[in-house]
Design a protein around this motif. Structure first.
Motif, short mmCIF file in Angstrom:
data_model
loop_
_atom_site.label_atom_id
_atom_site.label_comp_id
_atom_site.label_asym_id
_atom_site.label_seq_id
_atom_site.Cartn_x
_atom_site.Cartn_y
_atom_site.Cartn_z
N ILE A 22 30.50 74.28 49.15
CA ILE A 22 30.48 75.87 49.23
C ILE A 22 31.62 76.39 50.68
CG2 ILE A 22 29.27 77.86 50.09
CD1 ILE A 22 26.71 76.59 48.61
N LEU A 23 31.34 75.73 51.77
CA LEU A 23 32.08 75.31 52.79
C LEU A 23 33.74 75.39 51.83
CD1 LEU A 23 30.19 73.54 55.53
CD2 LEU A 23 30.62 76.51 55.01
N THR A 24 34.06 74.49 51.93
CA THR A 24 35.07 73.85 51.09
C THR A 24 35.76 75.46 50.08
OG1 THR A 24 35.61 72.06 51.10
CG2 THR A 24 37.00 72.65 49.88
N GLU A 48 37.20 89.44 52.66
CA GLU A 48 36.80 88.37 54.06
C GLU A 48 35.77 88.71 54.67
OE1 GLU A 48 39.39 87.40 57.94
OE2 GLU A 48 39.27 89.90 57.35
N ARG A 49 35.10 89.80 54.11
CA ARG A 49 33.45 90.02 55.03
C ARG A 49 32.44 88.34 54.39
NH1 ARG A 49 35.21 95.36 55.73
NH2 ARG A 49 33.90 95.35 53.57
N GLU A 56 28.49 82.02 56.98
CA GLU A 56 27.41 81.32 57.91
C GLU A 56 26.15 81.64 57.30
OE1 GLU A 56 27.74 85.55 59.19
OE2 GLU A 56 29.25 85.34 60.81
N SER A 57 25.73 81.62 55.73
CA SER A 57 24.70 81.44 56.14
C SER A 57 24.77 79.63 54.97
CB SER A 57 24.58 81.98 53.65
OG SER A 57 24.91 83.61 54.05
N ALA A 59 24.63 77.75 57.70
CA ALA A 59 23.78 77.24 59.02
C ALA A 59 22.83 76.99 58.05
CB ALA A 59 23.76 77.71 59.62
N PHE A 60 22.22 76.99 57.21
CA PHE A 60 20.63 76.86 56.80
C PHE A 60 20.89 74.96 56.60
CE2 PHE A 60 22.82 75.98 52.51
CZ PHE A 60 22.03 75.51 52.09
N GLN A 61 21.82 74.84 56.48
CA GLN A 61 21.86 72.97 56.32
C GLN A 61 20.91 72.00 57.50
OE1 GLN A 61 25.39 71.65 56.20
NE2 GLN A 61 24.99 69.68 55.50
N ASP A 62 21.86 73.18 58.97
CA ASP A 62 21.01 72.71 59.80
C ASP A 62 19.41 72.69 59.93
OD1 ASP A 62 21.45 71.34 62.56
OD2 ASP A 62 21.13 73.11 62.99
N LEU A 63 19.23 74.28 60.04
CA LEU A 63 17.69 74.06 60.16
C LEU A 63 16.93 73.00 59.08
CD1 LEU A 63 17.97 77.97 60.22
CD2 LEU A 63 17.87 76.14 62.01
N THR A 64 17.62 72.99 57.89
CA THR A 64 16.65 72.14 56.65
C THR A 64 17.02 70.84 57.30
OG1 THR A 64 17.54 74.21 54.53
CG2 THR A 64 16.57 71.75 53.82
#
Length: 111
Positions: A22-24, A48-49, A56-57, A59-64
């Motif tokens: 997704i990030l790529t 762009e938005r 930004e979404s 970030a769930f990877q870190d929390l998970t």
């Protein structure tokens, strides 16, 4: 796969691979924006938005990952090199537990 630690490890790997994909893709889309911004600036801004929201979404990877680490520690025999997490760094709290956002904001403003 009957070993809970092995299952957690596979879940972590699958989440990491999905988020990386997704990030790529979102980052590649952001790099292409200059090419379309000359044609239709409003569409480029919306795109762009949306791409930034995707980034930004993720970030769930870190929390998970933090929650999976907590679960692994609860199950015991955590095979991670870090071993058990520091009890002062408990990761994200479940709903209704830990600090609410207003309290966290106050603590950050006081420091």
């Amino acid at each position: 796969m009957s070993d809970p630690q092995e299952t957690l490890s596979v879940v972590r790997q699958e989440i990491e691979a999905a988020v990386e994909s997704i990030l790529t893709a979102a980052t590649a889309g952001l790099r292409e924006l200059p090419a379309i911004s000359t044609c239709d600036p409003a569409t480029a801004e919306r795109l762009e938005r949306n791409l930034l929201q995707i980034l930004e979404s993720c970030a769930f990877q870190d929390l998970t990952g933090q929650r999976l680490e907590q679960l692994a520690a609860m199950l015991g025999d955590d095979p991670s090199p870090a071993g058990r997490p520091d009890p002062l760094l408990n990761g994200p709290a479940l709903d209704g537990q830990g600090l609410d956002q207003a309290t966290a904001d106050r603590l950050l403003q006081e420091s």
